[in-house]
Design an enzyme around this catalytic site. Structure first.
Site, PDB file in Angstrom:
ATOM      1  N   LYS A   1       0.922  -1.097  -0.034  1.00  0.00           N
ATOM      2  CA  LYS A   1      -0.050   0.011   0.006  1.00  0.00           C
ATOM      3  C   LYS A   1       0.823   1.215   0.137  1.00  0.00           C
ATOM      4  CE  LYS A   1       0.856   0.939   4.555  1.00  0.00           C
ATOM      5  NZ  LYS A   1       1.772   2.273   4.893  1.00  0.00           N
TER       6      LYS A   1
ATOM      7  N   ASP B   1      -1.771  -2.566  10.398  1.00  0.00           N
ATOM      8  CA  ASP B   1      -1.977  -2.286   9.039  1.00  0.00           C
ATOM      9  C   ASP B   1      -2.470  -3.418   8.233  1.00  0.00           C
ATOM     10  OD1 ASP B   1      -0.969   0.124   8.955  1.00  0.00           O
ATOM     11  OD2 ASP B   1       1.014  -0.374   8.147  1.00  0.00           O
TER      12      ASP B   1
HETATM   13  O1  C5P Z   1       1.108  -1.946  14.488  1.00  0.00           O
HETATM   14  P1  C5P Z   1       2.643  -1.945  13.916  1.00  0.00           P
HETATM   15  O2  C5P Z   1       3.641  -2.986  14.390  1.00  0.00           O
HETATM   16  O3  C5P Z   1       2.761  -1.651  12.608  1.00  0.00           O
HETATM   17  O4  C5P Z   1       3.467  -0.807  14.794  1.00  0.00           O
HETATM   18  C1  C5P Z   1       4.735  -0.603  14.896  1.00  0.00           C
HETATM   19  C2  C5P Z   1       5.029   0.467  15.861  1.00  0.00           C
HETATM   20  O5  C5P Z   1       4.621   1.821  15.467  1.00  0.00           O
HETATM   21  C3  C5P Z   1       4.275   0.145  17.313  1.00  0.00           C
HETATM   22  O6  C5P Z   1       5.150  -0.298  18.079  1.00  0.00           O
HETATM   23  C4  C5P Z   1       4.162   1.646  17.588  1.00  0.00           C
HETATM   24  O7  C5P Z   1       5.623   2.155  18.317  1.00  0.00           O
HETATM   25  C5  C5P Z   1       4.062   2.494  16.255  1.00  0.00           C
HETATM   26  N1  C5P Z   1       2.625   2.809  16.222  1.00  0.00           N
HETATM   27  C6  C5P Z   1       2.042   3.904  16.815  1.00  0.00           C
HETATM   28  N2  C5P Z   1       0.754   4.122  16.449  1.00  0.00           N
HETATM   29  C7  C5P Z   1       0.011   3.405  15.484  1.00  0.00           C
HETATM   30  C8  C5P Z   1       0.844   2.677  14.902  1.00  0.00           C
HETATM   31  C9  C5P Z   1       2.139   2.252  15.090  1.00  0.00           C
HETATM   32  O8  C5P Z   1       2.484   4.496  17.734  1.00  0.00           O
HETATM   33  N3  C5P Z   1      -1.083   3.590  15.318  1.00  0.00           N
END
Ligand code: C5P
Length: 286
Positions: A6, A139
């Site tokens: 994406k 995501d």
């Molecule tokens: O959920 P994902 O593994 O993609 O997120 C990676 C990191 O990005 C999380 O550990 C967090 O620190 C940050 N994040 C965030 N807020 C979100 C998505 C991700 O702070 N909505």
């Protein structure tokens, strides 16, 4: 199975939540730039990952073959949810670069949930798959929705599908170094006014690349540019070469411009071929 990527056409951060994540409003556009994944049942309960030799060379160091890979986590989460102990061999032909803001890992996880639901004959409905997806990352739910585009809210896991007015062509470039999502979120500065997503939604519905490019916004850009000065330079150079808005995808470090047609996108890619990038490609919306 094709495992998609994406790009984000809009991303606003509404604040930090009690769980440490940030409250988002983001528009994701699914693309036809994909990894290829093959799944085969095993007789035992092992989840075995392999990276195909044709995979692009830069991905190897970012593709763990153990249980820290989101593919393995997705398979184990399905076993845990159903109380079964199934095994699978997964072969991945990886094209989507890591630490790029293209959600290649999340796409792989979503594809794994959809593929194993069939292969293991689990018959879980979409809402079960969405619950499992949300427990794995922010995501993954977008790809599970199998929509061409969506506004995603909450951590990113609440998906509202959108219509896209036509095929959108993207020229994407990743600088030599990637960005770590958590670092970028930690570096964002306080902002009082929140950008509205409405202009991006309206532009997307017209399908006009000019309108979409002008409405595009990403709150994480400044923080990411501070952490990755080569990305900031690349954005300036892309703007000079292409003469149109340059947009960072997700937390970066991939940046992109929109072509007026897929042919024009290929022309722009050629013009950008002298830039310092680890990845440069044209692709289209799904
Ligand atoms: O959920 P994902 O593994 O993609 O997120 C990676 C990191 O990005 C999380 O550990 C967090 O620190 C940050 N994040 C965030 N807020 C979100 C998505 C991700 O702070 N909505």
């Amino acid at each position: 199975m094709r495992s998609p990527s994406k790009v984000n056409l809009f991303l606003e951060v509404a604040g930090k939540r009690d769980d440490g994540f940030h409250e988002l409003e983001t528009v994701m556009l699914r693309t036809n730039f994909c990894d290829d994944m093959r799944f085969r049942c095993r007789r035992d309960d092992q989840v075995m990952l392999r990276l195909s030799r044709q995979s692009c060379s830069s991905v190897h160091e970012f593709f763990p073959l153990d249980n820290s890979n989101l593919i393995a986590k997705a398979a184990h989460a399905l076993n845990e949810y159903t109380g079964l102990k199934r095994g699978v061999d997964v072969l991945v032909n990886k094209m989507i670069p890591a630490e790029a803001g293209l959600a290649g890992g999340s796409g792989n996880a979503a594809t794994t949930l959809l593929a194993l639901n069939k292969l293991w004959q689990l018959d879980l409905d979409r809402s079960c798959l969405h619950t499992i997806a949300a427990s794995l990352g922010s995501d993954i739910n977008f790809f599970l929705a199998e929509a061409p585009a969506a506004v995603c809210r909450g951590r990113g896991e609440l998906v509202e599908p959108l219509c896209v007015g036509g095929r959108i062509s993207v020229v994407a470039a990743r600088p030599p170094r990637g960005n770590l999502t958590a670092d970028v979120f930690s570096a964002i500065e306080k902002h009082d006014e929140l950008r509205s997503v409405q202009e991006t939604i309206a532009a997307l519905q017209t399908g006009s690349p000019e309108a979409i490019g002008h409405a595009a916004f990403n709150r994480l850009t400044q923080a990411a540019a501070m952490l990755n000065p080569e990305m900031a330079d690349l954005m300036v150079q892309m703007r000079q070469i292409c003469g149109r808005p340059v947009i960072m995808s997700g937390s970066g470090s991939t940046c992109f411009v929109l072509g007026r047609t897929s042919r024009e996108a290929r022309v722009l890619r050629r013009r950008m071929s002298g830039l310092k990038t680890s990845f440069l490609a044209c692709f289209d919306s799904f």
